[in-house]
Design an enzyme around this catalytic site. Structure first.
Site, short mmCIF file in Angstrom:
data_model
loop_
_atom_site.label_atom_id
_atom_site.label_comp_id
_atom_site.label_asym_id
_atom_site.label_seq_id
_atom_site.Cartn_x
_atom_site.Cartn_y
_atom_site.Cartn_z
N HIS A 158 -13.45 -11.59 61.34
CA HIS A 158 -12.99 -11.41 59.96
C HIS A 158 -13.07 -12.76 59.26
O HIS A 158 -12.46 -13.73 59.71
CB HIS A 158 -11.56 -10.87 59.92
CG HIS A 158 -11.10 -10.56 58.53
ND1 HIS A 158 -11.26 -9.31 57.95
CD2 HIS A 158 -10.49 -11.33 57.59
CE1 HIS A 158 -10.78 -9.34 56.72
NE2 HIS A 158 -10.30 -10.55 56.48
N CYS A 159 -13.80 -12.81 58.16
CA CYS A 159 -14.03 -14.07 57.45
C CYS A 159 -13.21 -14.09 56.16
O CYS A 159 -13.44 -13.27 55.27
CB CYS A 159 -15.52 -14.23 57.13
SG CYS A 159 -15.91 -15.77 56.27
#
Length: 444
Positions: A158-159
């Site tokens: 998850h960025c």
């Protein structure tokens, strides 16, 4: 972007968290907007004396900026998707699963539900992977994201800089975003290098940098900061982009690089999906080279089933759906074949079973030769036979019980195969031994 975002945003706290998560994206967007003003207005329009050079600089600048922003936008706005209903366990099965009194009972329930699903990944205890929050059987390479509150197909990580999970649907866009961002920063740094040097020179053609600074006001400071920021982002992007190019070439996600996927056949294997560099590249970027460098979805597979290295060694080049349908018709061993705790116990020549079965009763953990001889019933007779037929020294028997692998191999067995004999390998697993169904699936 998750499946439950609409429910969280109904509460004031959920709405505030949703807004807060967009702060990194707004920061990046503000930096890009400022860099556009500093480069186009301050560098090209107000300070450039060569009009032809300025035109070419602006053309290449806008090309790199367009590809950069296009990839960034697609990475942000591409949804993580939704797992189909056939992967969701019914409520009554979930109740049975929660009421199960042992892990073995839970394992049987999950394996029975997933017997028709193309899943090869397992947990440490050999069970099908199950998400307690989403109440689904996890597809291969899928993981639950606590930020998105959903299971994500081929989740990489998850960025926060894109406020989204990097997953099967946008991984190509993410890699292109990193690549074009690096190109953009290097281009800006290279084209502003001359003005950066001139800023620090005390004399250039008869006048000082202080005079240039006073003549152009704050414009020179914009160009100076633009060079610093471009270099700073370029240094950080080089390592990140290089790392993800490496992951693409070995067909591995960031999560899989830290924790190897566990296969039903073969156990943990970081290289389980490695098909070769070109095939790995095409799995992410597609087979048509015209779309490789455009942020257009062209990845292989469907996100639920992926080719493995064992499949490739058997010559599978079809689509994942066709490949998995064809696996039941083959006799080789694949990731979808067998039992997670299959053990090789016995190597029995077929003629022993057919011709001598009623004459000899032996231990199931012995290796028998083609003559049907087991043990040494007559020492003197055995000694005479050994003189005529020297015993083999390369016989190797290894055996472990209760979950460990036991193998039996010898040169006698290989000689028997070469002479036309057939060696039967007895397989036992978690369940009592039974015949394999016609469709190739193991009984649960």
């Amino acid at each position: 972007m998750g499946n439950d975002d609409h429910r969280r945003r109904k509460t004031p706290c959920g709405f505030c968290m949703a807004v807060f998560k967009w702060i990194p994206v707004l920061f990046i967007s503000a930096v890009i907007a400022w860099s556009y003003y500093a480069y186009v207005v301050e560098l090209c329009i107000r300070n450039s004396e060569n009009r032809i050079g300025m035109i070419f600089m602006l053309i290449f600048y806008h090309i790199s900026l367009t590809l950069f922003m296009w990839s960034y936008w697609r990475t942000i706005m591409t949804s993580v998707g939704r797992i189909p209903e056939q992967w969701r366990i019914p409520d009554e099965e979930v109740s049975r699963l929660l009421r199960a009194d042992s892990q073995e009972a839970q394992k049987r329930i999950l394996n029975n539900f997933a017997r028709n699903l193309p899943v090869t990944n397992r947990t440490m205890n050999g069970s099908v992977r199950f998400c307690e929050k989403c109440k689904i059987v996890k597809p291969d390479r899928a993981h639950h994201c606590s930020v998105c509150s959903s299971c994500v197909l081929k989740m990489d990580h998850h960025c926060p800089w894109v406020n989204n999970c990097v997953n099967f649907y946008n991984y190509k866009f993410f890699v292109l975003f990193l690549g074009y961002a690096l190109v953009y920063c290097l281009y800006v740094a290279f084209t502003t290098l001359h003005d950066f040097v001139q800023f620090w020179k005390y004399e250039n053609n008869g006048y000082s940098a202080q005079g240039q600074l006073n003549g152009s006001g704050m414009g020179r400071f914009h160009i100076l900061f633009l060079f610093f920021i471009a270099i700073m982002f370029a240094i950080s992007l080089v390592s990140l982009f290089g790392y993800h190019i490496y992951l693409v070439l070995v067909n591995r996600t960031t999560l899989e690089s830290f924790r190897a996927p566990i296969f039903r056949v073969g156990g943990p294997d970081k290289n389980g999906y490695n098909l070769g560099r070109y095939a790995n590249f095409c799995e992410v970027f597609g087979d048509d080279w015209q779309y490789w460098f455009l942020p257009v979805f062209s990845s292989r597979s469907d996100g639920y089933s992926f080719a493995t290295s064992s499949d490739q060694s058997r010559g599978y080049a079809a689509s994942p759906v066709q490949r998995y349908d064809a696996m039941a018709e083959t006799t080789g061993t694949s990731r979808l074949d067998g039992n997670p705790t299959d053990k090789l116990i016995d190597a029995i020549p077929l003629d022993i079973l057919t011709n001598n079965h009623h004459h000899h009763h032996t231990s199931p953990h012995q290796v028998r030769d083609t003559s049907g001889r087991v043990g040494d019933p007559n020492p003197q007779q055995q000694k005479e036979e050994d003189v005529a037929h020297p015993p083999r020294n390369d016989l190797k028997v290894e055996g472990l019980v209760n979950g460990s692998l036991a193998t039996a191999a010898s040169s006698q067995a290989r000689d028997g195969v070469a002479n036309g004999s057939v060696v039967v390998i007895d397989m036992v697993g978690d369940q009592p031994q039974s015949a394999r169904p016609p469709n190739g699936n193991l009984p649960v």
